[in-house]
Design a protein around this motif. Structure first.
Motif: not given
Length: 529
Positions: A147-149, A109-114, A117-123
């Motif tokens: 290097g989060i991945s 979840a931490i990885l995915c949010v980082s 999230t940029k694809f959900f700025v408008d929503p």
């Protein structure tokens, strides 16, 4: 701070001096301190992320280790029956499974949010406005740790290995933190396994002159790949795709093939620098490339390219999916109800497609990387399911499949498939990929190879000559690597030859390297992943 910045060389030299001045038993602490400083220089705001991931995984691994130890003590009693021992093992595994799932969810979840999230700025802004906010959320506010991945996947592989009892749990958090943030591999990998890197970092790290020389030589080779080849080729490819409206047909074919050279030189160059830097401290990082363009099939290519990533997805995604209840149930239900070949394709398609779509999303975000994952899942599925049949067909057609010409054809085919995959992600969007692909297929203009079209902009004939010369050097080095170590051969030569070669290589980087104002030579292609 990246590997090709002067600051990194100063940092590495300072770390090297402190490391070997310290007593052997404290040298791992020097590496830990250096790694944290390296990461803090990239951004202090990134540190909480790597601390949360490493500490949560460390605690979970320690807890699972305690559960397994408790179960083994309980099973050691002579009064227990085999059935009772089996029940104890199943209960222990079930308890550990809950911990595993919770930590996987948290850190993924931490990885995915980082990353997403940029694809959900408008929503998000719409939601904030709905609840009385100012709707001022922007992509620049999202923190994507360096290097989060890489460190997330390294930590999760440790967690799953503890769950499967492949490795014992680490009792010292700071030892585990060093494994997670060890600075040579934090930028672009390789994705470490605790059973290898963790144990190597625990060994007595003593000075070895030849090993230090080998490490320095490997770093210089990496600088040559990155600064002389990759950065020079990147200018050409970027120009071709930026001016796509002016280019046609064969110009894009050249750009696609040059892009293959770019990504290989850039990524393998970074790996050489990382492995060389680690080698001077006596720590071997896993090999991440093994002559990938010698591959005759797509699956073989991905066993040779970014080997640590391919191995990670194979061991922790593909294999568990292949042996999962879902796939087994599908195999059982389709057996006898459809042709064997079709049933095999269906059963293979599920783990292959899931694995490669996730691999695409690991590489980057957006539709282009989903398309990239689907592209490779299709190519690998075709190779796995029909490769043998196609081989038999070629034999029946009278093709000598053991001949050098056939093997060269297979290698060229694999390279072109890889270039096709890059064509999905390198241009700015699938719409541009479509236009470029259409031009390649419909515009026949081979004269652009000779009329100077390719040298209209920042790329010159001199640049091409430099690339050709170093490609010949690459080919020679690659040839000799097949039969032994080039660095060992250099070590056997006279001192004048050895140092002359090193000085020549360093001067080549200084004179022919592409860097300085107006060019971001410090960036690596895979740093974004």
């Amino acid at each position: 701070m990246t590997f090709v910045q002067f600051n990194f060389l100063v940092f590495l030299l300072a770390t090297f001096c402190v490391f070997y001045i310290c007593p052997v038993k404290y040298r791992w602490i020097v590496l830990l301190g250096a790694s944290l400083i390296f990461y803090a220089i990239a951004g202090v705001k990134y540190l909480p992320f790597i601390f949360v991931t490493s500490f949560s995984v460390y605690l979970a691994g320690k807890r699972m280790g305690a559960i397994y130890e408790e179960q083994e003590r309980a099973c050691s009693g002579e009064t227990l029956t085999r059935k009772e021992k089996k029940e104890l093992k199943e209960k222990a595994k079930a308890r550990c499974r809950k911990i595993l799932v919770a930590l996987l969810v948290l850190n993924i979840a931490i990885l995915c949010v980082s990353k997403f999230t940029k694809f959900f700025v408008d929503p998000i802004n719409s939601l904030l406005l709905h609840f009385g906010g100012n709707g001022g959320f922007s992509a620049e506010m999202i923190i994507v740790p360096l290097g989060i991945s890489y460190y997330t996947f390294s930590c999760l592989s440790y967690l799953m290995d503890v769950y499967w009892k492949r490795v014992g749990c680490e009792k010292n958090y700071f030892r585990f933190l060093l494994y997670a943030c060890y600075f040579p591999h934090i930028l672009q990998g390789p994705i470490a396994r605790y059973g290898r890197l963790g144990e190597r970092l625990k060994a007595e790290l003593r000075f070895d002159y030849q090993r230090v020389c080998f490490g320095v030589q490997l770093m210089i080779w990496g600088f040559i790949k990155k600064l002389i080849i990759a950065n020079r080729v990147d200018m050409f490819v970027s120009d071709m795709y930026a001016r796509y409206a002016e280019m046609r047909g064969f110009a894009f074919i050249v750009a696609a093939l040059m892009d293959v050279l770019y990504i290989y030189s850039d990524f393998s160059g970074c790996m050489d620098i990382a492995r060389g830097a680690s080698q001077i401290f006596g720590v071997e990082l896993d090999l991440n490339f093994n002559h990938p363009f010698s591959s005759k099939t797509v699956p073989e290519f991905w066993r040779r390219w970014h080997m640590s990533m391919g191995g990670w997805f194979r061991d922790y995604v593909y294999m568990p999916l292949s042996s999962s209840k879902l796939v087994k149930n599908i195999s059982r239900r389709t057996k006898g109800k459809m042709p064997d070949g079709l049933s095999r394709v269906l059963v293979t398609a599920i783990p292959v497609t899931v694995t490669w779509v996730l691999t695409g999303l690991w590489h980057g975000t957006g539709k282009t990387y989903v398309a990239w994952g689907i592209y490779y899942s299709f190519m690998i599925l075709m190779s796995v399911c029909f490769g043998e049949d196609l081989h038999k067909l070629a034999v029946r057609a009278g093709v000598d499949t053991e001949s050098s010409s056939w093997k060269m054809f297979q290698m060229a085919r694999t390279t072109l498939i890889f270039a096709g995959g890059r064509l999905l992600t390198r241009p700015d969007g699938l719409w541009k990929t479509k236009l470029i692909a259409k031009s390649i297929l419909t515009d026949f203009n081979p004269w652009v190879l000779f009329d100077g079209t390719l040298f209209k902009y920042s790329f010159t004939v001199k640049d091409m000559n430099v690339i050709v010369v170093f490609l010949v050097i690459f080919a020679l080095v690659s040839h000799y690597q097949q039969s032994g170590s080039v660095r060992e051969w250099i070590a056997k030569q006279g001192i004048v030859f050895r140092w002359g070669l090193i000085i020549l290589a360093v001067l080549s980087v200084m004179v022919l390297g592409v860097y300085g104002p107006g060019y971001n030579a410090s960036s690596f292609a895979y740093m974004a992943y």
